[in-house]
Design a protein around this motif. Sequence first.
Motif, PDB file in Angstrom:
ATOM      1  N   TYR A 356       0.849  -1.188   0.000  1.00 59.17           N
ATOM      2  CA  TYR A 356       0.000   0.000   0.000  1.00 59.17           C
ATOM      3  C   TYR A 356       0.888   1.242   0.000  1.00 59.17           C
ATOM      4  N   THR A 361      -5.129   3.887  -0.657  1.00 57.28           N
ATOM      5  CA  THR A 361      -5.958   2.732  -0.316  1.00 57.28           C
ATOM      6  C   THR A 361      -5.906   1.620  -1.346  1.00 57.28           C
ATOM      7  N   VAL A 362      -5.278   1.873  -2.509  1.00 54.68           N
ATOM      8  CA  VAL A 362      -5.211   0.860  -3.562  1.00 54.68           C
ATOM      9  C   VAL A 362      -3.800   0.273  -3.584  1.00 54.68           C
TER      10      VAL A 362
END
Length: 748
Positions: A356, A361-362
């Motif tokens: 991460y 958040t991706v």
Amino acid sequence: MRTVTRLSDADYARAEQMLAPNRALRVPGAVQPRWLAGGARFAYQAGSRFVVVDPAEGTKRDAVDADRLAAALSAASGHAVEATDLPITSVELGDSVRFSAFDARWEFRSGECVRVERDRPEGPGEVASPDKKWCAFRRDGDIWVRSRDGEQEFALTDDAEPDFGYGVTVDALSSRTLLRAFGLEPAPVLVWSPDSTRILTHRLDQRALAEQVLVESAPRDGGRPVAHRYRYPIAGDETTATASWTVLDVTTREIVRQQGEPFLATHPSMLEEFRWWTGKQGEAVHFLHQSRDGLALELRRLDPATGEVTTVLAETGRTRVDPTPEYWEPPMARVLDSGEVLWWSQRDGWGHLYLYPAEATVPTQLTSGQWLVRRVLWVDEERRQVWFVAAGLVDGDPYVRQICRIGLDGTGFARLTDDEFDHDAISPPEGGYLVDRASTVSTPPRSAVLDGDGLVLVELESPDASELAALGWTPPERFRTTAADGKTSIYGLLWRPHGFDPDRRYPVIDHSYPGPQVCRTASSFDNTGTGDPEALAALGFAVVAIDGRGTPGRGKAFHDYSYGALGESSELADHVAAIRELGHRYPWLDTERVGMTGHSGGGFATARALLTHPEFYSVGVAVAGNHDSGVYLSMWAEQYHGDVSDEGKRAISNTALAANLRGKLLLMHGELDDNVHPYQTLRLADALIEADKDFDLLLVPGVEHAMFGRMHYVTRRLWDYFVRHLHGAEPPEYRLAKLPLPSGSVLM
């Protein structure tokens, strides 16, 4: 016509040598490093030798000449000391060697032993600071520190209450009975800041939990029975233990308390998995938080200056979300200096690494495929690479572990080992090299230091098993069979009886532990698990250990087979199918005479095998079994079963099946078992009596879950039971010696 096997004292004596403490005297275990000077060097103990390794220099040397040390200590202390049996503990290695012996502290330098005053090292129940100047400990529920030179001792907290103390482990899994037997207190759960100025700990609140009482029938002083009280949550309880983080400053005596609501503390690991971190985003403490049902896992950040807690990332699932394949392995969640987070997840059906970006958040998936990462070893942020142990890359055995490396962008995957050995590698906290412990079921661990490319820097130890072989030992066979579904491959181990004769027929003992949190079998050398299958093999039994569906270490679907069906963990029907298949493969296996034994979860499985497959299993010895898991530790049913309704709890209880018993069953339990309380066995006994079934029961006074101190008696009774009911013979009068307690390295 079946031949009755009659055993002698000599057979029992040979089996006694196969018990774990006795085997360890003949085959040393894997090297256990103790990192020195920030991990640049390390030390380890090999028998009576103390070895220091410098990977950068490619050298290893004995830290001390045992003969010279023995002579010097004899002269200085007035006690006769043998080099092969040095009576020393708390050994510190550096420019000189410091150790404790004969109730004193000593320094060995230039061939002489000198008594050291005002030097009291870390002792039992204490945690030393990184600079070794302070030791933290717990007193009456509060956290105290003392200086190593003895000049200072003071409390950092003063408001502890009964069942509401600091650095405390949950009662249900704190081994209080065992520690009490040795006059010890549990070590406090805390971590020092890297600069040795502050302590992070928690305040655990168990006040609202129901109380459980164990009765010590025969106290050592001969007086009245003694009641021991514990806080013990069971499945479905309205309340559970909670905890709040606390930061204690040793210099200013300041206390910083966690802001917000306390977190749930359903298991000791919830209080132990934290890491003090300093990176580009400043100083923080990171810890994992799991929901009570296990379906959500979060990485959280604590600001040690303010007590503010924030969530860094979270993952949810339909079944339990794990931070690692096996429960007791280190979780694979690591915050890098850059603020990036390395995260392990089974979201694609296997166990892989994700990266991460900071404040994003991706993630990027780093590893992929039908295999899994078992342990993160070392992250090099400058080279942008991570080293790890993986399983499932070796054809024919998904449990064999190999050492691998990949870039933090998901490119450059490389296997640093590619052989039949199982590689149980570790790395120092700061990385830089790997300590590889490689073994097979027949080859003891060969240890070496490897560099980042897998090249050998220093050869360490290469023990052999010749002393065991001289006693009649042969290594187990690793096997693969098909599960009861007719399609899934499952794996296990088969120990042949000592003095094996293929023209004879041997009864089979299934040596079981079906935990959904650990594997029972392994591809490494020391793979006996709980109990001693090799001792049973020495008594003329063929012994198997099997990992059926519902156990970890493979794909998520394989593990999830037992979610919602905890009673089917390691699916006993798979065990039956495997033993029958082995019986067709090996005519010398007598599959008409099959028994089972196991401890704890293995005790549960043993009784369940006789109750659900009475046509196949005819003899069982169930030791300390959690036979009614609906009234066992709350996290067990809540996280690994998921259904705590009355019907759900009934499905994981052996008592509901008591009327099915047809074979011979011996139930054994310690009366002071503070993990799996003895009522677990007594409830099954009550159900068996209600069903008018014959069985045998041994309640052992004064002992806890592992039955230390009386395991020699329990072991002999287990052997006798199988000799009588599987061999069909009376056991000899042989009595086992008391087993020594487990011992570890004396290095600090």
